[in-house]
Structures are given as structure tokens and as C-alpha cells.
Write an enzyme that holds these catalytic residues in place. Structure first.
Site, PDB file in Angstrom:
ATOM      1  N   GLY A 152       0.773  -1.033   0.028  1.00  0.00           N
ATOM      2  CA  GLY A 152      -0.086   0.133   0.274  1.00  0.00           C
ATOM      3  C   GLY A 152       0.741   1.174   0.198  1.00  0.00           C
ATOM      4  O   GLY A 152       2.003   1.182   0.336  1.00  0.00           O
ATOM      5  N   CYS A 180       5.129  -6.237   1.935  1.00  0.00           N
ATOM      6  CA  CYS A 180       5.422  -4.840   1.799  1.00  0.00           C
ATOM      7  C   CYS A 180       4.773  -3.989   2.999  1.00  0.00           C
ATOM      8  O   CYS A 180       4.823  -4.420   4.125  1.00  0.00           O
ATOM      9  CB  CYS A 180       5.164  -4.033   0.517  1.00  0.00           C
ATOM     10  SG  CYS A 180       6.080  -2.586   0.452  1.00  0.00           S
ATOM     11  N   TYR A 181       3.612  -3.378   2.698  1.00  0.00           N
ATOM     12  CA  TYR A 181       2.822  -2.601   3.976  1.00  0.00           C
ATOM     13  C   TYR A 181       2.187  -3.809   4.701  1.00  0.00           C
ATOM     14  O   TYR A 181       2.186  -3.533   5.812  1.00  0.00           O
ATOM     15  CB  TYR A 181       1.784  -1.631   3.187  1.00  0.00           C
ATOM     16  CG  TYR A 181       1.040  -1.013   4.062  1.00  0.00           C
ATOM     17  CD1 TYR A 181       1.080   0.354   4.257  1.00  0.00           C
ATOM     18  CD2 TYR A 181      -0.351  -1.549   4.795  1.00  0.00           C
ATOM     19  CE1 TYR A 181       0.341   0.888   5.116  1.00  0.00           C
ATOM     20  CE2 TYR A 181      -0.958  -0.923   5.691  1.00  0.00           C
ATOM     21  CZ  TYR A 181      -0.780   0.448   5.887  1.00  0.00           C
ATOM     22  OH  TYR A 181      -1.559   1.104   6.731  1.00  0.00           O
ATOM     23  N   HIS A 222       8.004  -7.376  -3.567  1.00  0.00           N
ATOM     24  CA  HIS A 222       6.673  -7.955  -4.096  1.00  0.00           C
ATOM     25  C   HIS A 222       7.128  -9.079  -4.866  1.00  0.00           C
ATOM     26  O   HIS A 222       7.398  -9.044  -5.952  1.00  0.00           O
ATOM     27  CB  HIS A 222       6.451  -6.653  -5.008  1.00  0.00           C
ATOM     28  CG  HIS A 222       5.931  -5.507  -4.366  1.00  0.00           C
ATOM     29  ND1 HIS A 222       4.530  -5.417  -3.658  1.00  0.00           N
ATOM     30  CD2 HIS A 222       6.455  -4.512  -3.691  1.00  0.00           C
ATOM     31  CE1 HIS A 222       4.437  -4.457  -3.162  1.00  0.00           C
ATOM     32  NE2 HIS A 222       5.433  -3.668  -3.359  1.00  0.00           N
ATOM     33  N   GLU A 236       4.618 -10.830  -6.221  1.00  0.00           N
ATOM     34  CA  GLU A 236       3.738 -11.018  -7.170  1.00  0.00           C
ATOM     35  C   GLU A 236       4.087 -10.405  -8.771  1.00  0.00           C
ATOM     36  O   GLU A 236       3.163 -10.449  -9.464  1.00  0.00           O
ATOM     37  CB  GLU A 236       2.416 -10.263  -6.645  1.00  0.00           C
ATOM     38  CG  GLU A 236       2.334  -8.799  -6.601  1.00  0.00           C
ATOM     39  CD  GLU A 236       2.745  -8.206  -5.360  1.00  0.00           C
ATOM     40  OE1 GLU A 236       3.869  -8.745  -4.577  1.00  0.00           O
ATOM     41  OE2 GLU A 236       2.697  -7.054  -4.840  1.00  0.00           O
ATOM     42  N   SER A 270     -17.724  -3.904 -28.562  1.00  0.00           N
ATOM     43  CA  SER A 270     -16.729  -3.061 -29.171  1.00  0.00           C
ATOM     44  C   SER A 270     -16.296  -3.671 -30.276  1.00  0.00           C
ATOM     45  O   SER A 270     -15.492  -2.953 -31.174  1.00  0.00           O
ATOM     46  CB  SER A 270     -15.690  -2.504 -28.035  1.00  0.00           C
ATOM     47  OG  SER A 270     -14.931  -3.652 -27.693  1.00  0.00           O
ATOM     48  N   GLY A 271     -16.226  -5.070 -30.313  1.00  0.00           N
ATOM     49  CA  GLY A 271     -15.523  -5.817 -31.329  1.00  0.00           C
ATOM     50  C   GLY A 271     -14.397  -6.285 -30.824  1.00  0.00           C
ATOM     51  O   GLY A 271     -13.699  -7.271 -31.384  1.00  0.00           O
ATOM     52  N   GLY A 272     -14.102  -6.019 -29.539  1.00  0.00           N
ATOM     53  CA  GLY A 272     -12.827  -6.488 -29.110  1.00  0.00           C
ATOM     54  C   GLY A 272     -13.082  -7.931 -28.380  1.00  0.00           C
ATOM     55  O   GLY A 272     -13.979  -8.227 -28.102  1.00  0.00           O
ATOM     56  N   VAL A 273     -12.017  -8.411 -27.556  1.00  0.00           N
ATOM     57  CA  VAL A 273     -12.206  -9.619 -26.912  1.00  0.00           C
ATOM     58  C   VAL A 273     -13.061  -9.544 -25.730  1.00  0.00           C
ATOM     59  O   VAL A 273     -13.799 -10.495 -25.433  1.00  0.00           O
ATOM     60  CB  VAL A 273     -10.923 -10.069 -26.708  1.00  0.00           C
ATOM     61  CG1 VAL A 273      -9.956  -9.476 -25.940  1.00  0.00           C
ATOM     62  CG2 VAL A 273     -10.902 -11.736 -26.098  1.00  0.00           C
ATOM     63  N   ASP A 274     -12.843  -8.211 -24.872  1.00  0.00           N
ATOM     64  CA  ASP A 274     -13.627  -8.311 -23.630  1.00  0.00           C
ATOM     65  C   ASP A 274     -15.036  -8.363 -23.920  1.00  0.00           C
ATOM     66  O   ASP A 274     -15.876  -9.103 -23.076  1.00  0.00           O
ATOM     67  CB  ASP A 274     -13.384  -7.062 -22.945  1.00  0.00           C
ATOM     68  CG  ASP A 274     -11.512  -6.649 -22.904  1.00  0.00           C
ATOM     69  OD1 ASP A 274     -11.097  -7.851 -22.971  1.00  0.00           O
ATOM     70  OD2 ASP A 274     -11.176  -5.627 -22.639  1.00  0.00           O
ATOM     71  N   SER A 275     -15.539  -7.540 -24.713  1.00  0.00           N
ATOM     72  CA  SER A 275     -17.123  -7.173 -24.735  1.00  0.00           C
ATOM     73  C   SER A 275     -17.445  -8.381 -25.453  1.00  0.00           C
ATOM     74  O   SER A 275     -18.806  -9.072 -25.286  1.00  0.00           O
ATOM     75  CB  SER A 275     -17.343  -6.045 -25.426  1.00  0.00           C
ATOM     76  OG  SER A 275     -17.009  -5.920 -26.527  1.00  0.00           O
ATOM     77  N   LYS A 277      -6.769  -9.461 -18.861  1.00  0.00           N
ATOM     78  CA  LYS A 277      -6.745  -9.847 -20.461  1.00  0.00           C
ATOM     79  C   LYS A 277      -6.463 -11.335 -20.540  1.00  0.00           C
ATOM     80  O   LYS A 277      -7.223 -11.863 -21.429  1.00  0.00           O
ATOM     81  CB  LYS A 277      -5.949  -8.626 -21.152  1.00  0.00           C
ATOM     82  CG  LYS A 277      -6.308  -8.693 -22.513  1.00  0.00           C
ATOM     83  CD  LYS A 277      -7.277  -7.931 -22.777  1.00  0.00           C
ATOM     84  CE  LYS A 277      -7.717  -7.588 -24.105  1.00  0.00           C
ATOM     85  NZ  LYS A 277      -8.899  -6.425 -24.012  1.00  0.00           N
TER      86      LYS A 277
END
Ligand code: XMP
Length: 523
Positions: free
Chosen positions: A55, A82-83, A168, A170, A222-227, A379
Site C-alpha cells: 500500500g 510490503c505494507y 513484491h 507478485e 466494441s468488437g474486442g475480446v472483452d465485450s 486480459k
């Protein structure tokens, strides 16, 4: 829940969701909760272990984000990062202070005690550090397990099942980070690897089915992968009660409006209504040059178009009219976690970088209720889900394209003329990158139209025209990125084609900025 669960408490680090994502790479389910989540909420998830994230604050600051210290007394395995290390130290009787020398970037860590957390790691590891405070006095019961030249890098009280690291694990810059997290999640917590894409699909479809009931939903494609993945998931849940709306916002890529409609209908079998609202968007964008204002204008207009279309669709549904013309409407969006984390602090106190259009631009009086099935995913995870849904590679492998489209790649005012110039340049970049066989390896490659004119010479004529920048980056998830070393001959081809084929551009430059400190898009 009988799925193995790890709870991550978010103290506001930009990397928190990366922890969740690493854990999901082991096929283990994880949940990110704000650090302020009540202890009962945490216990209700029956987690096998808890991770305290990094954080931006100092743990001794009275305003610092704090978790209920009771979390430290649950008897569950705890890993502080970390934090998180500083939080444990501070609340268990040690002392955290501002460090004489801050550590930021790569550091060499010496492991001085092989605890269960460090099992199998070499004695010296390269890690990513990002801290200004350090543990000056360890809490009673804790032992020092790792150090850097300047500070405490690891502590543990194994009798109380507590481990913590100052670095970190990760982030990709800590190469042994995955081993360390695996030791914690699989060995120390004993989690089972039972969280898979099929599981995600099953639970999401079930949840959407319950949420929507016998209502109707619309989805912004949108034509993209997500939508597309979001739409296919929701269609799986509610069938033809999902209508997809594809809006031409005037800042799409060349020919995209026609191409996307075809793919979505013919290849995905989705029910698509196409709306050409380009003039409406461009008139709202007239005179706007500030990047955040552009994003907000497009976000607002997008929802306004949706509201109009939704009304038409729902009014056409006989049953709904009888229900009093109520807009029983759900809006499906393919929002991903990086859109969320950089727009607001959903799970904890992190800083706002940009208002991504799926999130920050939503007007307060929005009439549609949101379904965002991919909101916690990155993604590459969405691509994994898309493959499992057997969607075509052509959609799954598409490079990301931002919601506000070419508007955030046209610096200065967005006009129809400048959109047309950029569409031509963009088309050349994409086709040359594909021809060179680089399209799939590169996260994003595109052109940016700058508000800079310069002098050139063409034939024997003096020119005074626009400059275009080429941006190509490699990235795992869009959160961090490196500029791509595209071979010179590919760059040469792109540059010479743009200057000779695109009227209005006479100079091409290459962007060699990584993220951070740059962002991927220019606005
Ligand atoms: P930045 O420019 O913030 O972009 O480094 C990170 C990733 O997000 C995409 N991007 C967006 N995606 N709506 C979206 O759906 C947006 O408003 C938006 N802005 C940026 C960007 O293309 C990159 O992949």
C-alpha cells in the site's frame, strides 16, 4: 463454499490484483477485499489463508488504511507483503519507521533462514522493492528470515503461522516470486487447485442467470475480446434475452463498423443491433482537447445512446410494456480489472491514473443496471475463458482497443478529418505488423496523431503536415509495459507507407517509453 479460497486484503497497492491473478495461475480461487472488510465477512468465506497487500501509506500515519487487527488472531496462515509486513510488525508490538535509504526497484535479498515460505529458494534472490518505511524493531516472536544491504526483507513467526516479506513476490520483476507464493498457497495453506476456466464459466453463467431472472439485457459490443467474451457468457445464461448493441462512435478503426457486425452475427451468433451515432459523438467532441474531458464526453454519450436504444428494445417487448413500461434493463460491459484499478479505488485506497471509459465516465443518472462478468479478470485470463468458450482466434487474439477509441490517440481536438487520417495510418501499422508475423507477440501496436506539424519535402514540393507516432508495447496485462523493439525494416516499411499513402502526415516517429512512467495510450 467448498472451493479453496485465499483472501487478499487490499491496502491500496497498484499490484494487489496481481497477487490474486498469480494465485489464480495456480488454479486456486482468491478474493480481494478492502482492508477495512469486517472480520465476519472474511470468516464467512472460510479462507485457508490471508494475504495482506502492499500500500502507498505509512502504517504509523493516523490516516493510514487499517484492517481489523483481529485478522492477526484468527489462527489462519498469514502472508504480509510490503505494507502487509509493516502492518503486522506495527500491530504485533514491533516498530516501523521511515527508512534512511528508500529501496525502489531491483534488490538482492539474502535468505538467512529457510522457512516454509522460502522452501526451495536459493540463498540469494533478485527481487522488486518499492518502500520508504522499514521494520526497525521486529514484533515479539518474529525472527528475521531475509535481509537486503539496507533493510529487513523477510520475517516470520512460524509457530503463529505468520510470514512476511518487504519485497513484491507478485510482480514479474521478482523471478522467484511464483515459487514463494506457491509455497504459501499450496503448501502452507494447503489449497486445492480446483479453480479453472470451466469453473469460472459455470459460476458466472449461474450468477448472471439469477441476477437477470426473466429480465432482458443489452450489451455494448466494441468488437474486442472483452465485450465479446462478456456477451457470449451472458448469452449462455439468458439466450436471446440478450441484445447486443454496437455503436459507431465516430472514432472506430477503418471499416470496423461493418466488419464487427459481420463477425458478431455470423461467427458468434449474437443478436446485434448496429447504431451509427458517429455524428452525435463528433459534435460533442468538437473543441474538446483535454484528455479526461474527452473520456468523460465519450463515456456519457455512449450511455446516452445505450439508454435510447435500450428504451426502443424494451418498449418493443410486449410483456414489458404491460409491466408499466418499466426499463427492466441490464447493461453488460466487458470491463476488466485494470480498467477498474486505475479508475477508482474499488477494493482499497489506490490512486486514480485515468478515467477508463467503462468505469469513470458513467453518468450518475444512468438508468441501466450493470453486469460486468469480467470485472476481476486480466486480459490473458479473459482470453483463456474465450478459448474455453470455443470462440474464434480472430476475436480472441485481437489486440486491445480502448473504449474511447481513436479519440485518445488523436492529441488535441478530434475532428472527422483527423479521425480519417489516423484510420489510414492505423490500418497500415496493423497490416504491416501482421505481415511481419508480430501481431500476436505484441500487446498493442498502433498509430497516434500528434498536434504537431513539421516541414518536409515530397517530390520537389515543400510540405507542412502532421506528425504521427508509432506505439508498440509488450505487456502481460496492460498494467506495466515495455516498448517493443520492432525490427528496423518493419518500422521503415510502416514509416514509408504512411508518409506516401496517408495524405496529411509527413513525419513518423517511434515512441520508446515504457509504462511506467508512460501509459500505453497517449491520453
Ligand atoms: P493505459 O493507457 O492506461 O492503458 O496504459 C492500459 C490498457 O487499457 C486500454 N485502455 C482502455 N480500455 N477503456 C478500455 O476499455 C478505456 O477507456 C481505456 N483506456 C485505455 C489501453 O488500450 C491499454 O490496453
Amino acid at each position: 463454499m467448498d472451493t479453496s479460497t485465499i483472501v487478499i486484503l487490499d491496502f491500496g497497492s497498484q499490484y494487489t490484483q496481481l497477487i490474486a491473478r498469480r494465485i489464480r495461475e495456480f488454479n486456486v480461487f482468491s478474493v480481494v477485499l478492502p482492508c477495512t472488510a469486517p472480520i465476519e465477512r472474511i470468516k464467512a468465506l472460510a479462507p485457508l489463508g490471508v494475504i495482506l497487500s502492499g500500500g502507498p501509506c505509512s502504517v504509523y500515519d493516523p490516516e493510514a488504511p487499517a484492517a481489523d487487527p483481529a485478522i492477526l488472531a484468527l489462527g489462519l496462515p498469514i502472508l504480509g507483503i510490503c505494507y502487509g509486513l509493516q502492518f503486522m510488525t506495527h500491530h504485533l508490538g514491533g516498530k516501523v519507521e521511515s527508512a534512511a535509504s528508500r529501496e525502489y526497484g531491483h534488490a538482492e535479498v539474502n535468505i538467512i533462514r529457510e522457512t516454509a515460505l522460502f522452501h526451495g529458494l536459493p540463498a540469494s534472490i533478485n527481487v522488486w522493492m518499492s518502500h520508504g518505511d522499514h521494520a526497525a524493531v521486529l514484533a515479539p516472536g518474529f525472527e528475521l528470515t531475509a535481509t537486503t544491504e539496507n533493510a529487513v526483507a523477510g520475517i516470520a513467526d512460524e509457530s503463529r503461522k505468520m510470514w512476511a516479506v518487504q519485497f513484491h513476490p507478485e510482480v514479474a520483476h521478482t523471478p522467484q516470486g511464483m515459487e514463494l507464493l506457491r509455497n504459501f498457497v499450496l503448501d502452507i495453506c494447503g489449497a486445492k487447485a480446483d479453480w479453472t476456466p470451466e469453473h469460472f464459466i459455470q459460476t458466472t453463467v449461474e450468477r448472471v442467470r439469477q441476477q437477470v431472472g426473466d429480465g432482458h439485457a443489452i450489451c455494448g459490443l466494441s468488437g474486442g475480446v472483452d465485450s465479446s467474451v462478456a456477451a457470449v457468457l451472458v448469452a449462455k445464461a439468458i439466450g436471446d434475452r440478450l441484445t447486443c448493441i454496437f455503436v459507431n462512435n465516430g472514432v472506430l478503426r477503418k471499416d470496423e463498423f461493418a466488419k464487427v457486425q459481420k463477425t458478431m452475427r455470423e461467427q458468434l451468433g449474437l443478436n446485434v443491433v448496429a447504431v451509427d451515432a458517429s455524428e452525435r459523438f463528433l459534435s460533442k467532441l468538437a473543441g474538446v482537447t483535454d484528455p479526461e474531458t474527452k473520456r468523460k464526453v465519450i463515456g456519457n454519450e455512449f450511455i446516452a445512446v445505450f439508454d435510447d436504444e435500450a428504451k426502443k428494445i424494451f418498449e418493443a417487448e410486449a410483456g414489458l410494456k404491460e409491466m408499466g413500461g418499466e426499463e427492466v434493463a441490464w447493461l453488460v460491459q466487458g470491463t476488466l480489472y485494470p480498467d477498474v484499478i486505475e479508475s477508482s479505488s474499488v477494493h482499497g485506497p489506490s490512486h486514480t491514473i485515468k478515467s477508463h471509459h467503462n468505469v469513470g465516465g458513467l453518468p450518475e443518472n444512468m438508468k441501466l443496471k450493470l453486469i460486468e462478468p469480467l470485472r476481476d479478470l486480466f486480459k490473458d485470463e479473459v482470453r483463456r475463458i474465450g478459448r474455453d468458450l470455443q470462440m474464434p482466434d480472430e476475436i480472441i487474439d485481437r489486440q486491445p482497443f480502448p473504449g474511447p477509441g481513436l479519440a485518445v490517440r488523436i492529441l488535441g481536438e478530434v475532428t472527422a478529418e483527423r479521425v480519417a487520417i489516423l484510420q489510414e495510418a492505423d490500418e497500415i501499422v496493423v497490416s504491416e505488423i501482421k505481415t511481419a508475423g508480430l501481431y500476436k507477440q505484441i500487446w498493442q501496436s498502433f498509430a497516434v496523431l500528434l498536434p504537431v506539424k513539421s516541414v518536409g519535402v515530397m517530390g520537389d514540393q515543400r510540405t507542412y503536415a502532421n506528425t504521427c507516432a508509432i506505439r508498440a508495447v509488450q505487456s502481460e496485462d496492460g498494467m506495466t509495459a515495455d516498448w517493443s523493439p520492432i525490427p528496423y525494416d518493419v518500422l521503415r516499411k510502416i514509416s514509408s507507407r504512411i508518409v506516401s499513402e496517408v495524405r496529411g502526415i509527413n513525419r513518423v516517429v517511434y515512441d520508446i517509453t515504457s509504462k511506467p512512467p508512460g501509459t500505453i495510450e497517449w491520453e
